[in-house]
Scaffold this motif. Structure first.
Motif, PDB file in Angstrom:
ATOM      1  N   LEU A 118      49.232  48.096  37.266  1.00 14.16           N
ATOM      2  CA  LEU A 118      48.197  48.879  37.932  1.00 14.16           C
ATOM      3  C   LEU A 118      47.863  50.090  37.066  1.00 14.16           C
ATOM      4  CD1 LEU A 118      49.690  48.795  41.549  1.00 14.16           C
ATOM      5  CD2 LEU A 118      47.846  47.360  40.645  1.00 14.16           C
ATOM      6  N   VAL A 119      46.569  50.321  36.844  1.00 14.46           N
ATOM      7  CA  VAL A 119      46.107  51.403  35.966  1.00 14.46           C
ATOM      8  C   VAL A 119      45.137  52.273  36.750  1.00 14.46           C
ATOM      9  CG1 VAL A 119      44.969  51.970  33.794  1.00 14.46           C
ATOM     10  CG2 VAL A 119      46.360  49.896  33.966  1.00 14.46           C
ATOM     11  N   PRO A 120      45.273  53.621  36.704  1.00 21.21           N
ATOM     12  CA  PRO A 120      44.344  54.495  37.434  1.00 21.21           C
ATOM     13  C   PRO A 120      42.948  54.466  36.821  1.00 21.21           C
ATOM     14  CG  PRO A 120      45.824  55.800  36.081  1.00 21.21           C
ATOM     15  CD  PRO A 120      46.323  54.395  36.009  1.00 21.21           C
ATOM     16  N   ALA A 121      41.938  54.514  37.673  1.00 22.25           N
ATOM     17  CA  ALA A 121      40.540  54.545  37.242  1.00 22.25           C
ATOM     18  C   ALA A 121      40.052  55.992  37.208  1.00 22.25           C
ATOM     19  CB  ALA A 121      39.674  53.716  38.184  1.00 22.25           C
ATOM     20  N   PRO A 122      38.947  56.270  36.470  1.00 15.74           N
ATOM     21  CA  PRO A 122      38.455  57.652  36.383  1.00 15.74           C
ATOM     22  C   PRO A 122      38.077  58.258  37.737  1.00 15.74           C
ATOM     23  CG  PRO A 122      37.481  56.305  34.648  1.00 15.74           C
ATOM     24  CD  PRO A 122      38.215  55.372  35.555  1.00 15.74           C
ATOM     25  N   ASP A 123      37.678  57.444  38.717  1.00 19.26           N
ATOM     26  CA  ASP A 123      37.268  57.990  40.007  1.00 19.26           C
ATOM     27  C   ASP A 123      38.435  58.208  40.956  1.00 19.26           C
ATOM     28  OD1 ASP A 123      37.944  55.382  40.522  1.00 19.26           O
ATOM     29  OD2 ASP A 123      36.077  54.839  41.523  1.00 19.26           O
ATOM     30  N   GLY A 124      39.680  58.037  40.477  1.00 16.39           N
ATOM     31  CA  GLY A 124      40.848  58.240  41.315  1.00 16.39           C
ATOM     32  C   GLY A 124      41.383  56.983  41.962  1.00 16.39           C
ATOM     33  N   SER A 125      40.658  55.871  41.870  1.00 16.66           N
ATOM     34  CA  SER A 125      41.138  54.603  42.419  1.00 16.66           C
ATOM     35  C   SER A 125      42.031  53.913  41.380  1.00 16.66           C
ATOM     36  CB  SER A 125      39.953  53.717  42.804  1.00 16.66           C
ATOM     37  OG  SER A 125      39.157  53.435  41.657  1.00 16.66           O
ATOM     38  N   TRP A 126      42.338  52.622  41.617  1.00 20.78           N
ATOM     39  CA  TRP A 126      43.237  51.880  40.730  1.00 20.78           C
ATOM     40  C   TRP A 126      42.641  50.520  40.415  1.00 20.78           C
ATOM     41  CZ3 TRP A 126      48.025  53.585  38.806  1.00 20.78           C
ATOM     42  CH2 TRP A 126      48.411  54.846  39.261  1.00 20.78           C
ATOM     43  N   THR A 127      43.066  49.961  39.282  1.00 20.57           N
ATOM     44  CA  THR A 127      42.710  48.605  38.881  1.00 20.57           C
ATOM     45  C   THR A 127      43.990  47.840  38.579  1.00 20.57           C
ATOM     46  OG1 THR A 127      42.510  49.208  36.530  1.00 20.57           O
ATOM     47  CG2 THR A 127      40.516  49.352  37.887  1.00 20.57           C
ATOM     48  N   VAL A 128      43.939  46.504  38.742  1.00 17.17           N
ATOM     49  CA  VAL A 128      45.065  45.653  38.417  1.00 17.17           C
ATOM     50  C   VAL A 128      44.697  44.809  37.209  1.00 17.17           C
ATOM     51  CG1 VAL A 128      44.341  43.840  40.035  1.00 17.17           C
ATOM     52  CG2 VAL A 128      46.734  43.966  39.291  1.00 17.17           C
ATOM     53  N   ASN A 147      42.668  39.073  46.568  1.00 20.88           N
ATOM     54  CA  ASN A 147      41.903  38.647  47.745  1.00 20.88           C
ATOM     55  C   ASN A 147      41.600  37.146  47.714  1.00 20.88           C
ATOM     56  OD1 ASN A 147      41.874  41.322  48.677  1.00 20.88           O
ATOM     57  ND2 ASN A 147      39.929  41.759  47.661  1.00 20.88           N
ATOM     58  N   GLY A 148      42.584  36.346  47.256  1.00 20.86           N
ATOM     59  CA  GLY A 148      42.458  34.885  47.253  1.00 20.86           C
ATOM     60  C   GLY A 148      41.739  34.320  46.048  1.00 20.86           C
ATOM     61  N   ARG A 149      41.346  35.144  45.072  1.00 20.96           N
ATOM     62  CA  ARG A 149      40.641  34.640  43.885  1.00 20.96           C
ATOM     63  C   ARG A 149      41.504  34.852  42.641  1.00 20.96           C
ATOM     64  NH1 ARG A 149      34.271  36.512  44.511  1.00 20.96           N
ATOM     65  NH2 ARG A 149      33.893  35.466  46.530  1.00 20.96           N
ATOM     66  N   ASP A 150      41.532  33.820  41.805  1.00 25.21           N
ATOM     67  CA  ASP A 150      42.303  33.915  40.565  1.00 25.21           C
ATOM     68  C   ASP A 150      41.687  34.951  39.625  1.00 25.21           C
ATOM     69  OD1 ASP A 150      44.170  31.955  41.241  1.00 25.21           O
ATOM     70  OD2 ASP A 150      42.814  30.343  40.604  1.00 25.21           O
ATOM     71  N   VAL A 151      42.545  35.677  38.942  1.00 28.96           N
ATOM     72  CA  VAL A 151      42.116  36.658  37.941  1.00 28.96           C
ATOM     73  C   VAL A 151      42.382  36.074  36.566  1.00 28.96           C
ATOM     74  CG1 VAL A 151      42.482  38.979  37.014  1.00 28.96           C
ATOM     75  CG2 VAL A 151      42.606  38.584  39.489  1.00 28.96           C
ATOM     76  N   PRO A 152      41.366  35.911  35.721  1.00 33.93           N
ATOM     77  CA  PRO A 152      41.593  35.363  34.381  1.00 33.93           C
ATOM     78  C   PRO A 152      42.612  36.191  33.610  1.00 33.93           C
ATOM     79  CG  PRO A 152      39.250  35.423  34.882  1.00 33.93           C
ATOM     80  CD  PRO A 152      39.937  36.173  35.969  1.00 33.93           C
ATOM     81  N   SER A 153      43.337  35.510  32.730  1.00 38.53           N
ATOM     82  CA  SER A 153      44.380  36.173  31.949  1.00 38.53           C
ATOM     83  C   SER A 153      43.794  37.316  31.132  1.00 38.53           C
ATOM     84  CB  SER A 153      45.043  35.155  31.014  1.00 38.53           C
ATOM     85  OG  SER A 153      45.995  35.787  30.185  1.00 38.53           O
ATOM     86  N   GLY A 154      44.416  38.499  31.253  1.00 37.26           N
ATOM     87  CA  GLY A 154      43.975  39.676  30.508  1.00 37.26           C
ATOM     88  C   GLY A 154      42.874  40.469  31.167  1.00 37.26           C
ATOM     89  N   ASP A 155      42.267  39.939  32.253  1.00 38.19           N
ATOM     90  CA  ASP A 155      41.183  40.655  32.916  1.00 38.19           C
ATOM     91  C   ASP A 155      41.739  41.714  33.866  1.00 38.19           C
ATOM     92  OD1 ASP A 155      39.475  39.082  31.554  1.00 38.19           O
ATOM     93  OD2 ASP A 155      38.514  38.155  33.306  1.00 38.19           O
ATOM     94  N   SER A 156      40.885  42.671  34.232  1.00 45.40           N
ATOM     95  CA  SER A 156      41.253  43.714  35.184  1.00 45.40           C
ATOM     96  C   SER A 156      40.271  43.671  36.353  1.00 45.40           C
ATOM     97  CB  SER A 156      41.226  45.105  34.529  1.00 45.40           C
ATOM     98  OG  SER A 156      39.928  45.413  34.064  1.00 45.40           O
ATOM     99  N   VAL A 157      40.766  44.035  37.539  1.00 45.64           N
ATOM    100  CA  VAL A 157      39.963  44.020  38.756  1.00 45.64           C
ATOM    101  C   VAL A 157      40.093  45.384  39.424  1.00 45.64           C
ATOM    102  CG1 VAL A 157      39.609  42.949  41.013  1.00 45.64           C
ATOM    103  CG2 VAL A 157      40.289  41.540  39.050  1.00 45.64           C
ATOM    104  N   HIS A 158      38.948  45.978  39.784  1.00 48.08           N
ATOM    105  CA  HIS A 158      38.953  47.259  40.488  1.00 48.08           C
ATOM    106  C   HIS A 158      39.398  47.042  41.929  1.00 48.08           C
ATOM    107  CE1 HIS A 158      37.197  50.764  42.597  1.00 48.08           C
ATOM    108  NE2 HIS A 158      37.523  51.389  41.492  1.00 48.08           N
ATOM    109  N   LEU A 159      40.312  47.873  42.396  1.00 46.74           N
ATOM    110  CA  LEU A 159      40.903  47.712  43.721  1.00 46.74           C
ATOM    111  C   LEU A 159      40.351  48.740  44.702  1.00 46.74           C
ATOM    112  CD1 LEU A 159      44.619  47.196  42.639  1.00 46.74           C
ATOM    113  CD2 LEU A 159      42.962  45.428  43.285  1.00 46.74           C
ATOM    114  N   ARG A 160      40.283  48.308  45.964  1.00 49.28           N
ATOM    115  CA  ARG A 160      39.898  49.179  47.059  1.00 49.28           C
ATOM    116  C   ARG A 160      40.997  49.134  48.119  1.00 49.28           C
ATOM    117  NH1 ARG A 160      34.314  46.397  48.497  1.00 49.28           N
ATOM    118  NH2 ARG A 160      35.779  44.650  48.326  1.00 49.28           N
TER     119      ARG A 160
END
Length: 281
Positions: free
Chosen positions: A228-238, A250-263
């Motif tokens: 998990l990495v912090p985003a500039p707006d104070g949120s986090w990404t995985v 949320n039930g969807r595969d994340v491609p290898s090496g990709d990042s997803v913004h979390l809420r």
């Protein structure tokens, strides 16, 4: 011993002790004039060279009343002042005045008085502050949006529905891996530059911030599975770290090496049954 342009022998090598002429300058006095000047020094009887009759003679070593240099003869070695005229000419101590300094720039006109903010009123300590609904509190104020207590948290649990969906894809895993009977919920506050997800290994020196080594151990989790990495707006990404089993958001595969913004409320699934829910506040 120096000789002035008028022929006088002088103990001073810059101004003549007899007539005060600058040593080394072109002759400016006629012989008779020079002799008259010398006679002036001896007029009045027994007064020695350089003495004026009836005048008080400054002693050798006194400061020059014009420039302050210590006296060495009849004439000042710096400005040529005749010490026999002390108190009698316009160059005496009482007559000499230093030139007035040049006038300075005019003073700027006075400006308006500096602004001073009125002191902030502080409520008495004995009176508790009135409660305000969080929706009406401006951001940054305790209890309102953006408050310090609204921190991000990762809640780690076991998800049986996710376990059954993984087992349905590969029946061999279903036979070798069983769903844990009971697993306690864990909460990890998110802070710092990154939060690693994986399994601890003393031999490899791996110490992830979210350690899924158990008990019970989720065998589908890699040593370093995601982060998990912090985003500039104070949120986090995985970010998926390229593991064989991967991750789902949320039930969807994340491609290898990709990042997803979390809420807040997003769910991360990995391994055989692990679910990580992202919350805030």
């Amino acid at each position: 011993m120096a000789t002035c342009p008028s022929g006088h022998a002088s103990t001073s090598d810059d101004f003549c002790d007899v007539c005060g002429v600058l040593i080394g300058a072109a002759p400016s006095l006629a012989p008779d004039t020079a002799q008259a000047g010398a006679a002036r020094g001896t007029a009045g009887g027994t007064a020695g060279p350089g003495a004026a009759p009836g005048s008080a003679q400054p002693a050798p070593g006194d400061p020059c009343p014009r420039c302050g240099v210590t006296r060495a003869g009849q004439f000042c070695e710096s400005c040529g002042y005749d010490f026999t005229l002390a108190g009698q000419d316009t160059f005496g101590p009482d007559a000499y005045q230093a030139p007035a300094p040049p006038p300075g720039p005019p003073a700027p006109p006075p400006g308006p008085p500096p602004f001073s903010a009125p002191p902030a009123s502080v409520p008495p300590a004995s009176v508790p502050p009135a409660s305000v609904p969080a929706a009406q509190v401006p951001p940054g104020v305790p209890g309102g949006p953006g408050a310090a207590d609204a921190e991000w948290t990762a809640v780690v649990t076991a998800d049986r529905a996710y376990y059954e969906s993984v087992s349905a894809v590969d029946e061999r895993d279903n036979a070798s891996i069983s769903f844990p009977g009971e697993i306690p919920e864990r909460r990890i506050a998110l802070s710092g530059t990154e939060i690693r997800i994986g399994r601890r290994s003393v031999r490899l020196g791996i110490e992830p911030e979210i350690d899924l080594i158990g008990p019970p151990l989720d065998p589908g989790v890699s040593r370093l599975h995601a982060k998990l990495v912090p985003a500039p707006d104070g949120s986090w990404t995985v970010v998926d770290l390229g593991t064989e089993n991967g991750i789902m958001v949320n039930g969807r595969d994340v491609p290898s090496g990709d990042s997803v913004h979390l809420r807040p409320g997003d769910r991360i699934h990995l391994g055989a049954w692990t679910k990580i829910t992202i919350t805030r506040g």
